[in-house]
Design an enzyme around this catalytic site. Structure first.
Site, PDB file in Angstrom:
ATOM      1  N   LYS A   1      63.810  36.164  -7.437  1.00 40.49           N
ATOM      2  CA  LYS A   1      62.953  37.052  -6.641  1.00 40.49           C
ATOM      3  C   LYS A   1      61.604  36.378  -6.529  1.00 40.49           C
ATOM      4  O   LYS A   1      61.280  35.510  -7.333  1.00 40.49           O
ATOM      5  CB  LYS A   1      62.789  38.395  -7.352  1.00 40.49           C
ATOM      6  CG  LYS A   1      63.918  39.365  -7.068  1.00 40.49           C
ATOM      7  CD  LYS A   1      63.402  40.771  -7.284  1.00 40.49           C
ATOM      8  CE  LYS A   1      64.399  41.598  -8.076  1.00 40.49           C
ATOM      9  NZ  LYS A   1      63.835  42.887  -8.468  1.00 40.49           N
TER      10      LYS A   1
ATOM     11  N   HIS B   1      55.181  36.852  -7.966  1.00 35.79           N
ATOM     12  CA  HIS B   1      54.036  37.501  -7.333  1.00 35.79           C
ATOM     13  C   HIS B   1      52.809  37.470  -8.235  1.00 35.79           C
ATOM     14  O   HIS B   1      52.870  36.996  -9.375  1.00 35.79           O
ATOM     15  CB  HIS B   1      54.378  38.913  -6.852  1.00 35.79           C
ATOM     16  CG  HIS B   1      54.939  39.796  -7.928  1.00 35.79           C
ATOM     17  ND1 HIS B   1      54.173  40.261  -8.971  1.00 35.79           N
ATOM     18  CD2 HIS B   1      56.197  40.275  -8.120  1.00 35.79           C
ATOM     19  CE1 HIS B   1      54.930  41.009  -9.753  1.00 35.79           C
ATOM     20  NE2 HIS B   1      56.166  41.026  -9.275  1.00 35.79           N
TER      21      HIS B   1
ATOM     22  N   HIS C   1      52.926  38.353 -11.817  1.00 39.81           N
ATOM     23  CA  HIS C   1      53.434  37.351 -12.757  1.00 39.81           C
ATOM     24  C   HIS C   1      52.363  36.323 -13.078  1.00 39.81           C
ATOM     25  O   HIS C   1      52.252  35.861 -14.210  1.00 39.81           O
ATOM     26  CB  HIS C   1      54.661  36.644 -12.176  1.00 39.81           C
ATOM     27  CG  HIS C   1      55.804  37.574 -11.899  1.00 39.81           C
ATOM     28  ND1 HIS C   1      56.387  37.698 -10.664  1.00 39.81           N
ATOM     29  CD2 HIS C   1      56.448  38.453 -12.708  1.00 39.81           C
ATOM     30  CE1 HIS C   1      57.364  38.598 -10.727  1.00 39.81           C
ATOM     31  NE2 HIS C   1      57.409  39.078 -11.957  1.00 39.81           N
TER      32      HIS C   1
END
Ligand code: ARG
Length: 612
Positions: free
Chosen positions: A156, A159, A162
């Protein structure tokens, strides 16, 4: 300066023969200010009659040097009477001595200013001899901290949440290690769930072995995008009343995930390859930030038996209930109005994010018996973590009192040129390149840098990290490459520049280290130099305070203050060209400043550069 005896010997040299008062909370071997604190506390105890353990912690460090080196709020001593009058009275009774200049009463505060000569003698040798350990303390000795951070999702998008978790988590790990905690750094991967079913289904349709081996994170991300686009299109069709040919992506994904949960070997084998390849790539990228995880755990690693056990406890204790075939927890019924309801088992028996976190927490305590467990996760998951902690509490898992959620706000506009951010790598590259461009603008300097690309990369990383850690964690901020790569203002490049400049003074002065260590510190007299000295003395207190706030900004702000004082001292406090003994003393001061700056930068996760 390893023992109390060393400290006492140093005091004797200064002509201070009174034995150093002992306070349990004082750490005189690691923090020179605690020597002053002990002494002032003792005098204040004698003057006021207030117990020593109330007086000592009331002596607080100050953010602004005008407020003194230590400040005491009179009301904290809980003595009857007008605080203003008490302050004046106590100050008048304070004896003259070599430690402090006469204290000042200021309204209901008493300000203590240290005698600069004593301060220099106690602080500079301590900094120079402790070197990389100046600022550290032993408060965590014998204790274990499990710090979970970064926790990216395989396949995934990476972003801003993170990014922040990575930066803040790495910082906390360094900080706790610095204070003698045993730290276990854990990356709890998002490597389980229906999304994986979706990914596997798409891989079987359009995946490429070659691309997967080449750049797993990129390829899995592409598959993720394609699969989601398809699934969305199908949903639209269904909404519009059309019928699909064959099974939908979502149904296939669910079925696939079910196979994974049931432990079907073929389904698991593919998933495991995705995971293993991703971890290898992750490790490389984290290495760019000097981060090495002790453990790559993840949602997939939570034992089914643990979750079954948890489920049983929840049922037995009446925490969970059945709802249309699923199992839920209705927090409202347990007195937690704000937490709403949460599903802990789906109709088809599969687990959820929350279920896995419950099991994970129990297993972690079982394995590590930690003294504290820190979850570094975005404030967008406040509710999730509150639900988690509440369930653990209701279940009677006492270790929950050792669990902490360190949250943080959002970052706006973190995008790369190509748009979507795939991984940390791309952000680091992009900022490194921007940094390189900024450096090129100063041709003179640029020519002197041997390895400009590498330096640009290092400073670029500092730029990202300092921008992230400048405000309080909970604040949101915009991802602004132009601002963060500037050499002016409160930026990472500015701190790097300050460090490189100190290195350059040391090179130019060319005084052998032993002569710096034995300099005559009474020659440090200029107000700017004393201001700098006083600021450097605060560093151990800054660390102690940061352990309480868990806020990187506590250190970052201190560094900006310190480097500003530093840069305004250069005009007056010259090393090169000064008389030799003076040059040596000043170099001792600047080498101390470099040590503090370097130690703090490393704690924050930066790599201080020597030239730029
Ligand atoms: N992987 C999650 C995400 O990206 C973060 C995990 C946080 N940690 C946890 N124990 N829930 O949103």
């Amino acid at each position: 300066i390893g023992s109390i005896e060393d400290v006492q010997a140093m005091l004797n040299e200064l002509g201070i023969t009174d034995p150093l008062p002992t306070y349990e909370a004082a750490s005189v071997t690691t923090n020179p200010i605690d020597i002053f604190r002990s002494y002032i506390a003792e005098e204040m105890h004698k003057i006021t009659g207030v117990s020593r353990d109330i007086v000592y912690p009331a002596l607080e460090w100050t953010q602004q040097m005008e407020k003194g080196d230590l400040i005491m709020a009179v009301p904290r001593l809980r003595v009857k009477g007008d605080p203003k009058a008490l302050a004046a009275d106590w100050v008048s009774k304070f004896p003259e001595n070599q430690y402090i200049l006469a204290p000042e009463a200021d309204n209901q505060f008493i300000k203590f200013f240290f005698n600069p000569k004593t301060l220099a003698r106690l602080t500079i040798p301590s900094i120079l001899s402790k070197a990389t350990r100046y600022g550290a303390n032993h408060s965590g000795a014998g204790k274990k901290a499990l710090i979970e951070f970064s926790s990216v999702n395989i396949a995934k998008p990476f972003h801003a949440g993170h990014l922040r978790s990575t930066i803040i988590g790495a910082f906390l790990s360094n900080l706790y290690e610095y204070c003698d905690w045993e730290v276990v750094k854990m990356n709890y991967l998002g490597d389980w769930g229906k999304q994986f079913g979706l990914l596997a289904v798409e891989f079987e349709e359009s995946g490429s072995e070659e691309k997967l081996n080449d750049d797993p994170i990129q390829h899995l991300f592409e598959l993720y995008v394609t699969a989601n686009t398809k699934a969305k299109a199908e949903e639209e069709k269904i909404k519009a009343g059309e019928t699909l040919e064959g099974e939908s992506m979502n149904d296939k994904a669910r079925a696939y995930f079910k196979k994974m949960e049931d432990g079907e070997p073929r389904a698991l084998a593919l998933w495991k390859r995705f995971r293993d390849l991703s971890i290898i790539k992750c490790e490389k990228v984290y290495a760019r930030l000097n981060i090495k995880f002790d453990i790559y755990s993840g949602e997939s690693q939570v034992g089914a038996d643990t979750m079954a056990k948890a489920s049983q406890i929840m049922e037995d204790k009446g925490i969970s209930e059945n709802s249309e075939g699923a199992k839920i927890v209705d927090f409202v019924k347990h007195g937690y109005k704000k937490l709403g309801k949460a599903i802990i088992q789906k109709k088809d028996g599969t687990t959820l994010y929350l279920t896995r976190d419950i099991g994970a927490a129990m297993e972690r305590y079982e394995t590590y018996k930690f003294d504290t467990m820190i979850y570094v996760v975005s404030s967008q998951q406040d509710l999730h973590l509150q639900q988690l902690f509440t369930i653990l509490k209701l279940m009677g898992q006492d270790f929950v009192s050792k669990c902490v959620h360190i949250n943080f706000g959002l970052v706006a506009g973190m995008k790369t040129r190509s748009g979507e951010v795939v991984f940390l790598d791309s952000i680091l590259d992009e900022v490194g390149e921007a940094m390189h461009e900024v450096m090129k603008k100063n041709e003179e300097k640029y020519k002197q840098v041997e390895n400009p690309e590498e330096v640009a990369d290092t400073i670029g990383k500092s730029a990202i990290m300092i921008q992230d850690m400048t405000g309080k964690r909970i604040n949101n901020y915009p991802f602004d490459i132009k601002r963060m790569t500037s050499f002016e203002g409160d930026t990472g490049p500015y701190l790097q520049y300050a460090h490189a400049r100190l290195c350059s003074i040391l090179r130019k002065a060319n005084i052998p280290m032993p002569l710096i260590h034995t300099a005559d510190l009474t020659l440090i007299t200029e107000p700017q130099a004393i201001m700098l000295l006083r600021t450097l003395a605060q560093f151990p207190d800054v660390i102690t305070n940061t352990l309480k706030t868990n806020e990187p900004t506590t250190i970052v702000n201190y560094l900006f203050k310190m480097t500003q004082i530093l840069s305004s001292s250069y005009e007056v406090v010259k090393v090169v060209g000064s008389e030799e003994s003076v040059a040596r003393a000043r170099m001792a001061l600047f080498e101390s400043a470099r040590t503090v700056l370097s130690n703090a930068m490393k704690l924050l996760g930066l790599t201080p550069v020597e030239r730029m």
